[in-house]
Design a protein around this motif. Structure first.
Motif, PDB file in Angstrom:
ATOM      1  N   ALA A 131       0.924  -0.979   0.039  1.00  0.00           N
ATOM      2  CA  ALA A 131      -0.100   0.574   0.015  1.00  0.00           C
ATOM      3  C   ALA A 131       1.325   1.483   0.363  1.00  0.00           C
ATOM      4  N   SER A 132       1.933   1.056   0.895  1.00  0.00           N
ATOM      5  CA  SER A 132       3.098   2.620   0.334  1.00  0.00           C
ATOM      6  C   SER A 132       3.672   2.642  -0.579  1.00  0.00           C
ATOM      7  N   ASN A 133       3.731   1.567  -1.350  1.00  0.00           N
ATOM      8  CA  ASN A 133       3.956   1.232  -2.898  1.00  0.00           C
ATOM      9  C   ASN A 133       3.546   2.252  -3.371  1.00  0.00           C
ATOM     10  N   VAL A 134       2.583   1.855  -3.648  1.00  0.00           N
ATOM     11  CA  VAL A 134       0.869   2.669  -4.328  1.00  0.00           C
ATOM     12  C   VAL A 134       1.118   4.123  -3.787  1.00  0.00           C
ATOM     13  N   LEU A 135       1.227   4.420  -2.648  1.00  0.00           N
ATOM     14  CA  LEU A 135       0.930   5.761  -2.241  1.00  0.00           C
ATOM     15  C   LEU A 135       2.063   6.517  -3.314  1.00  0.00           C
ATOM     16  N   GLU A 136       3.279   6.124  -3.024  1.00  0.00           N
ATOM     17  CA  GLU A 136       4.670   6.565  -3.698  1.00  0.00           C
ATOM     18  C   GLU A 136       4.825   6.068  -5.282  1.00  0.00           C
ATOM     19  N   HIS A 137       4.442   5.204  -5.918  1.00  0.00           N
ATOM     20  CA  HIS A 137       5.206   5.501  -6.938  1.00  0.00           C
ATOM     21  C   HIS A 137       4.144   5.589  -7.648  1.00  0.00           C
ATOM     22  N   ALA A 138       2.873   5.661  -7.078  1.00  0.00           N
ATOM     23  CA  ALA A 138       1.075   5.347  -8.137  1.00  0.00           C
ATOM     24  C   ALA A 138       0.134   6.568  -7.785  1.00  0.00           C
ATOM     25  N   HIS A 139       0.783   7.461  -7.221  1.00  0.00           N
ATOM     26  CA  HIS A 139      -0.199   8.334  -6.586  1.00  0.00           C
ATOM     27  C   HIS A 139      -1.318   7.954  -5.866  1.00  0.00           C
ATOM     28  N   GLY A 140      -0.866   7.060  -5.383  1.00  0.00           N
ATOM     29  CA  GLY A 140      -2.043   6.646  -4.761  1.00  0.00           C
ATOM     30  C   GLY A 140      -3.497   6.318  -5.206  1.00  0.00           C
ATOM     31  N   ARG A 141      -2.862   6.172  -6.283  1.00  0.00           N
ATOM     32  CA  ARG A 141      -4.024   5.118  -7.236  1.00  0.00           C
ATOM     33  C   ARG A 141      -4.203   3.788  -7.347  1.00  0.00           C
ATOM     34  N   GLY A 142      -4.771   3.038  -5.660  1.00  0.00           N
ATOM     35  CA  GLY A 142      -5.040   1.369  -6.343  1.00  0.00           C
ATOM     36  C   GLY A 142      -6.239   1.464  -5.132  1.00  0.00           C
ATOM     37  N   SER A 143      -6.046  -0.083  -5.099  1.00  0.00           N
ATOM     38  CA  SER A 143      -6.512  -0.651  -4.142  1.00  0.00           C
ATOM     39  C   SER A 143      -6.326  -2.222  -3.629  1.00  0.00           C
ATOM     40  N   VAL A 144      -7.456  -2.105  -2.266  1.00  0.00           N
ATOM     41  CA  VAL A 144      -6.887  -3.765  -1.682  1.00  0.00           C
ATOM     42  C   VAL A 144      -8.434  -4.370  -1.793  1.00  0.00           C
ATOM     43  N   THR A 145      -8.319  -5.151  -2.432  1.00  0.00           N
ATOM     44  CA  THR A 145      -8.986  -6.580  -2.171  1.00  0.00           C
ATOM     45  C   THR A 145      -9.218  -7.819  -1.452  1.00  0.00           C
ATOM     46  N   VAL A 146      -9.752  -8.233  -0.124  1.00  0.00           N
ATOM     47  CA  VAL A 146      -9.849  -8.939   0.973  1.00  0.00           C
ATOM     48  C   VAL A 146     -10.588 -10.364   0.376  1.00  0.00           C
ATOM     49  N   TRP A 147     -10.356 -11.617   0.087  1.00  0.00           N
ATOM     50  CA  TRP A 147     -11.032 -12.857   0.182  1.00  0.00           C
ATOM     51  C   TRP A 147     -10.357 -13.387   1.111  1.00  0.00           C
ATOM     52  N   HIS A 148     -11.299 -14.151   1.760  1.00  0.00           N
ATOM     53  CA  HIS A 148     -11.134 -15.348   3.020  1.00  0.00           C
ATOM     54  C   HIS A 148     -12.302 -16.840   2.310  1.00  0.00           C
ATOM     55  N   SER A 149     -11.860 -17.841   2.850  1.00  0.00           N
ATOM     56  CA  SER A 149     -12.320 -18.814   3.434  1.00  0.00           C
ATOM     57  C   SER A 149     -12.128 -19.024   4.667  1.00  0.00           C
ATOM     58  N   ALA A 150     -12.592 -20.329   5.004  1.00  0.00           N
ATOM     59  CA  ALA A 150     -12.668 -20.656   6.728  1.00  0.00           C
ATOM     60  C   ALA A 150     -10.810 -20.881   7.663  1.00  0.00           C
ATOM     61  N   THR A 151     -10.487 -21.430   5.391  1.00  0.00           N
ATOM     62  CA  THR A 151      -8.885 -21.707   6.591  1.00  0.00           C
ATOM     63  C   THR A 151      -7.976 -20.476   5.790  1.00  0.00           C
ATOM     64  N   ASP A 152      -7.890 -19.606   4.516  1.00  0.00           N
ATOM     65  CA  ASP A 152      -7.214 -19.512   3.950  1.00  0.00           C
ATOM     66  C   ASP A 152      -7.774 -17.736   3.628  1.00  0.00           C
ATOM     67  N   VAL A 153      -7.148 -17.549   3.641  1.00  0.00           N
ATOM     68  CA  VAL A 153      -6.917 -15.812   3.054  1.00  0.00           C
ATOM     69  C   VAL A 153      -6.241 -14.370   1.997  1.00  0.00           C
ATOM     70  N   VAL A 154      -6.893 -14.462   0.904  1.00  0.00           N
ATOM     71  CA  VAL A 154      -5.536 -13.864   0.440  1.00  0.00           C
ATOM     72  C   VAL A 154      -6.224 -12.071  -0.123  1.00  0.00           C
ATOM     73  N   VAL A 155      -4.755 -11.544  -0.113  1.00  0.00           N
ATOM     74  CA  VAL A 155      -4.834 -10.168  -0.265  1.00  0.00           C
ATOM     75  C   VAL A 155      -4.208 -10.000  -1.088  1.00  0.00           C
ATOM     76  N   GLU A 156      -5.482  -9.119  -2.089  1.00  0.00           N
ATOM     77  CA  GLU A 156      -5.274  -8.400  -3.985  1.00  0.00           C
ATOM     78  C   GLU A 156      -4.407  -7.192  -3.364  1.00  0.00           C
ATOM     79  N   VAL A 157      -3.564  -6.422  -4.016  1.00  0.00           N
ATOM     80  CA  VAL A 157      -3.375  -5.262  -4.044  1.00  0.00           C
ATOM     81  C   VAL A 157      -3.204  -4.306  -5.512  1.00  0.00           C
ATOM     82  N   THR A 158      -3.708  -3.685  -5.918  1.00  0.00           N
ATOM     83  CA  THR A 158      -4.208  -3.065  -7.261  1.00  0.00           C
ATOM     84  C   THR A 158      -3.849  -2.260  -7.566  1.00  0.00           C
ATOM     85  N   ASP A 159      -2.145  -1.946  -8.052  1.00  0.00           N
ATOM     86  CA  ASP A 159      -1.516  -0.086  -8.705  1.00  0.00           C
ATOM     87  C   ASP A 159      -2.557   0.091  -9.533  1.00  0.00           C
TER      88      ASP A 159
END
Length: 104
Positions: A47-75
């Motif tokens: 997220a810090s890299n998105v703020l610094e290098h992509a002018h804050g233009r990005g998003s985070v999406t979190v997916w999860h199941s009962a046992t797994d988690v995925v954090v997707e950061v998009t620049d």
């Protein structure tokens, strides 16, 4: 594995709130201790890299199941790519460059 989307948010300079939004669903999957802290730290660096290098233009999406988690950061400018996660560590005397290594 049945995944659920925990949420999707724009990257903002309110990193404490974003870290909390990543932490909560990850903890609900049973992730704890150093692994949970590492996930939140890697997300925070991305997220810090998105703020610094992509002018804050990005998003985070979190997916999860009962046992797994995925954090997707998009620049939205396309400067942060999956290939960056394999970047070697910068030299100890370098002023920057540890974030991408850390995320890997």
């Amino acid at each position: 594995m049945r995944e659920q989307r925990a949420g999707s948010w724009p990257i903002t300079d309110d990193l404490p709130s974003l870290r909390e939004q990543v932490y909560r669903p990850a903890a609900r999957t049973g992730l704890e201790g150093q692994r949970l802290e590492d996930l939140v730290l890697a997300f925070s660096e991305a997220a810090s890299n998105v703020l610094e290098h992509a002018h804050g233009r990005g998003s985070v999406t979190v997916w999860h199941s009962a046992t797994d988690v995925v954090v997707e950061v998009t620049d939205h400018l396309g400067r942060l790519t999956p290939g960056h996660r394999h970047r070697p560590r910068s030299p100890l005397h370098a002023r920057s460059g540890y974030g991408l290594w850390l995320m890997g």
